[in-house]
Design a protein around this motif. Sequence first.
Motif, short mmCIF file in Angstrom:
data_model
loop_
_atom_site.label_atom_id
_atom_site.label_comp_id
_atom_site.label_asym_id
_atom_site.label_seq_id
_atom_site.Cartn_x
_atom_site.Cartn_y
_atom_site.Cartn_z
N ARG A 112 0.84 -1.21 0.00
CA ARG A 112 0.00 0.00 0.00
C ARG A 112 0.86 1.24 0.00
NH1 ARG A 112 -5.51 0.57 3.21
NH2 ARG A 112 -4.97 2.72 2.79
N ASN A 171 1.24 4.15 -2.95
CA ASN A 171 0.64 5.44 -2.58
C ASN A 171 0.83 6.48 -3.68
OD1 ASN A 171 0.49 8.16 -1.36
ND2 ASN A 171 0.13 7.04 0.52
N ASP A 185 0.64 9.79 -3.75
CA ASP A 185 1.38 11.03 -3.48
C ASP A 185 2.79 10.79 -2.99
OD1 ASP A 185 -0.61 12.99 -4.08
OD2 ASP A 185 -1.69 12.29 -2.30
N SER A 205 -2.67 7.13 -8.67
CA SER A 205 -2.98 6.50 -7.41
C SER A 205 -3.44 5.08 -7.72
CB SER A 205 -4.08 7.30 -6.70
OG SER A 205 -4.35 6.71 -5.47
N THR A 242 -6.53 3.30 -5.96
CA THR A 242 -7.85 3.93 -5.91
C THR A 242 -8.38 4.22 -7.30
OG1 THR A 242 -6.90 6.14 -5.74
CG2 THR A 242 -7.39 5.01 -3.69
N ASN A 293 -14.68 2.49 1.51
CA ASN A 293 -14.50 3.92 1.20
C ASN A 293 -13.46 4.14 0.11
OD1 ASN A 293 -16.33 4.33 3.16
ND2 ASN A 293 -15.03 5.52 4.52
N PRO A 340 -12.87 4.40 -3.83
CA PRO A 340 -13.70 4.53 -5.03
C PRO A 340 -13.56 3.34 -5.97
CG PRO A 340 -12.34 6.49 -4.71
CD PRO A 340 -11.93 5.51 -3.66
N TRP A 358 -3.06 21.40 2.25
CA TRP A 358 -4.48 21.66 2.04
C TRP A 358 -5.05 22.36 3.28
CZ3 TRP A 358 -2.36 16.89 0.64
CH2 TRP A 358 -2.43 16.56 -0.72
N LEU A 399 -14.39 11.43 4.45
CA LEU A 399 -15.67 10.71 4.35
C LEU A 399 -15.95 10.03 5.69
CD1 LEU A 399 -18.02 9.92 2.58
CD2 LEU A 399 -16.68 8.06 1.66
N GLN A 435 -10.76 12.20 -2.59
CA GLN A 435 -11.11 10.96 -1.91
C GLN A 435 -10.05 9.89 -2.19
OE1 GLN A 435 -13.05 10.24 0.36
NE2 GLN A 435 -13.09 8.00 0.33
N GLU A 436 -9.50 9.90 -3.42
CA GLU A 436 -8.46 8.93 -3.77
C GLU A 436 -7.24 9.15 -2.87
OE1 GLU A 436 -10.24 10.61 -5.88
OE2 GLU A 436 -11.19 9.09 -7.13
N GLN A 437 -6.84 10.40 -2.72
CA GLN A 437 -5.67 10.69 -1.88
C GLN A 437 -5.93 10.32 -0.43
OE1 GLN A 437 -5.48 14.76 -3.35
NE2 GLN A 437 -3.40 14.41 -4.08
N THR A 480 -7.82 8.01 0.57
CA THR A 480 -7.85 6.55 0.72
C THR A 480 -6.42 6.02 0.83
OG1 THR A 480 -9.82 6.47 -0.65
CG2 THR A 480 -8.71 4.40 -0.27
N ASP A 481 -5.54 6.62 0.02
CA ASP A 481 -4.13 6.22 0.07
C ASP A 481 -3.48 6.58 1.41
OD1 ASP A 481 -3.64 4.90 -2.25
OD2 ASP A 481 -2.88 6.61 -3.35
N THR A 482 -3.75 7.80 1.88
CA THR A 482 -3.17 8.27 3.13
C THR A 482 -4.32 8.83 3.95
OG1 THR A 482 -1.31 9.02 1.80
CG2 THR A 482 -1.31 9.65 4.11
N LEU A 510 -2.55 12.85 7.34
CA LEU A 510 -2.20 14.08 6.62
C LEU A 510 -2.21 15.27 7.58
CD1 LEU A 510 -4.24 13.49 3.33
CD2 LEU A 510 -1.75 13.57 3.53
N LYS A 518 0.20 18.26 6.59
CA LYS A 518 -0.22 18.46 5.20
C LYS A 518 -1.62 19.03 5.11
CE LYS A 518 3.43 16.52 3.40
NZ LYS A 518 4.41 17.37 2.71
N ASP A 532 -22.41 4.42 3.01
CA ASP A 532 -20.97 4.39 2.71
C ASP A 532 -20.73 4.20 1.22
OD1 ASP A 532 -20.52 4.61 5.36
OD2 ASP A 532 -19.82 2.58 5.68
N GLU A 533 -21.49 3.26 0.64
CA GLU A 533 -21.26 2.90 -0.75
C GLU A 533 -21.59 4.08 -1.68
OE1 GLU A 533 -22.97 -0.91 -2.92
OE2 GLU A 533 -21.99 -1.33 -1.00
N THR A 568 -19.21 7.20 -1.10
CA THR A 568 -17.85 7.00 -1.64
C THR A 568 -17.81 7.45 -3.10
OG1 THR A 568 -17.41 5.16 -0.16
CG2 THR A 568 -16.05 5.30 -2.11
N GLN A 569 -18.87 7.11 -3.85
CA GLN A 569 -18.91 7.50 -5.26
C GLN A 569 -19.15 9.00 -5.40
OE1 GLN A 569 -17.84 5.41 -7.47
NE2 GLN A 569 -17.75 3.81 -5.91
N SER A 594 -15.82 10.77 -4.56
CA SER A 594 -14.78 10.63 -5.57
C SER A 594 -15.19 11.27 -6.89
CB SER A 594 -14.44 9.16 -5.77
OG SER A 594 -15.61 8.45 -6.14
#
Lengths: 305, 420
Positions: free
Chosen positions: A135, A139, A141, A158, A161, A249, A251, B188, B194, B245-247, B249-251, B256, B261, B387-388, B391-392, B395
């Motif tokens: 993961r 990532n 970023d 990404s 996602t 959560n 996408p 930011w 979410l 939302q993608e970012q 999800t990653d972190t 952040l 950040k 949630d479902e 999420t859409q 994003s």
Amino acid sequence: MSAAPGAVVPRRRSGAQQSPWWALLFVGPTALGLAVFYLWPTVRTLYLSFTEAGMFGGYTWVGLDNYAALLADPELLTALRNTFVYTVIVLVGIPVAVVVATLLNTPGLRGRGVYRVLYFLPVVTMPAAIALVWRMLYNGDYGVLNQALGAVGISGRSWLTDPATALVAVAVVAIWAGLGTSIVIFLAGLQGIPASVMEAAKLDGAGPVRTFRSVTVPLLSPSIFFVSVVGIIGALQVFDLVYMMVGRNNPALPDTKTVVYLFYEAGFLDNHRGSAAAIAFVLLVIILGLTVLQFRLQKRWVHYE
Amino acid sequence: MRHSAPRRYAAAVLALAPALALTACAGDDGTAAADGPVTLTYGIWDKNQEPAMRQIADAFTETHPDVTVEIELTPFADYWTKLRTAVSGGTGPDVFWMNGPNIQAYASNGALEPLADLDTSGYPQGLVDLYTVDGTVYGAPKDFDTIGVWYNKDLFDAAGVEYPADDWTWDDYVETAERLTDPDKGVWGSAAALNDQQNYYDTIAQAGAEVISSDGTTTGYGTPEALTGLEFWTDQIAAGLSPTQEQMTDTSPETLFTSGKVAMYWSGSWSAVAYDSNEAVAESVDVAPLPAGPEGNQSVIHGVGNVVNAGGEHKDVAAQFAAFASSEEAATIQAEAGAVIPAYTGTQQAWVDAMPQYHLDVFIDALETAVPYPASRNTSAWTSVQDEVLTQVWSGNLEPAEGNAQLGEQVQAALDAEQE
């Protein structure tokens, strides 16, 4: 997993003589384990798939309702598609493992032990740790992958996602993590190829590529068959990597949701344990069908010496 | 289904209870069980609170030398999945933390032991009501939490932006976020996470809608007010004031925030102890009240309760421990550890004073206008839909108006199914 290829497919089926009674003692413990941990749960799952479970136990008979609802649910089709795509990608790992195993088996290779350890290391690593580390690598970023791509002027994305790449990204990790097991089995198979056959090929003027194609691969086919049967079964049941690398959560979840993930949602999140049992049984039937099909097809390409 | 096996077992066990109580009374101080040492398990989900829970358990052992309490920590993400399986299988903890979304499902299915002897006069009525199902009290209120805007003072100082005022509004919030956002530095102003309780449940209330009506029969999704509450967040993502939302999800947005950040992050009173013990942010963050939307700056209030497993072996002792873990003494231990705001009336100030560098009174003041946490009999049936769909929406794959309309239909359908 440690069974040799020959153990899976008996060489001859002619051994019709009576087994002595004490043979039962030898198979007893295994048979008991299978019955308690596999057969009985399978029977129960089948039964539960015809019921609807209460919140904390207890159930009512609902006949085929769960199956009817399941087959009408478009999510099942999506999950089946995702699972099959994933399985096909993971199968790419088999030719890779054959090539790597052949290279590792090269006579006089220096540092052979080191390579073998490196390839086997992911197999003995916890899946959760693998998922966590990958993961971070993926990532968008701050991941190492995108930084490496950025260094050569490619802008990454990404990976986990983005619906276009998430499933492939997960499958790549599965290939990487499973390579070691396949390699060990292929190495065992390679060592079973008589040196005389290799020498004969050499005398006939076959180069390394030709030898690999015309001698190694056919003689390795029982091992390849074993790895592909076990690999397809494993890939169709994938859950842990999707659960830990994609997660809720995200996408991209609709495009990575596998059949077992659907089972998890039904059974553990929505608390519809009857429907979950129905999903599990549908998957069992699919796996059974595909495995039978593979055993049928093996006659066309698997050589037992 | 309603007359399920565990229910019948529960009835049988209840019939036996007086007999058990008799043997229990034979203990020397009338509290511990007669047959030697008892080990209780206590299921919790918050690692930050583990030390305080340990202290409370030890304090209980001091007055009940025969009883030891083992703490079973399960991270929140897996807590309910594991608990439901364990309780169904008869291996659940004797005493465990309960929350608003789950209390009705557990209590109405006979999984919890009623706390008949609990003195409820020491707790805010709203929290007692939360844990009362069909007129019976099943949970001893342990703590409560409200939401505030945590912000990074260093990022405010660097951008030359003054700290939030107590009476700020949504417009002020967005303007502050704009001034703090600096793409070149990867900063930011806000995080449109979410998160239901921390983010959109609050803004939906501030816009004048109810996620779920207090009787649990109708949803406010689908109304223009709910849409306003959702768009407060999605507009921030669209304007680049928040990571995507993608970012996120990653972190995780909280990561952040704690790594400098993100400048403003909405979170609960429970975050205070986590930030206080995180050297990177302990001195550089503070908290402000929520900004006011069209209808005010309501925060969702929620509280954890201690409940007793109806399938447990030592239910009498377990009930005593549950009551003790929510008592004034335990509340004071919690307050001094700074873990959470204790529910017991009069013990909150100790919590505020535990971390004087933060304006923690924000969370106590929020009680005045707080709205209840939305819950119904089968809460997870509609939160999984929520949630479902969201999420859409978050994003950008689904227009907020379209998502809100879908939720209006689907959440209502789930609520209607509960009434059948």
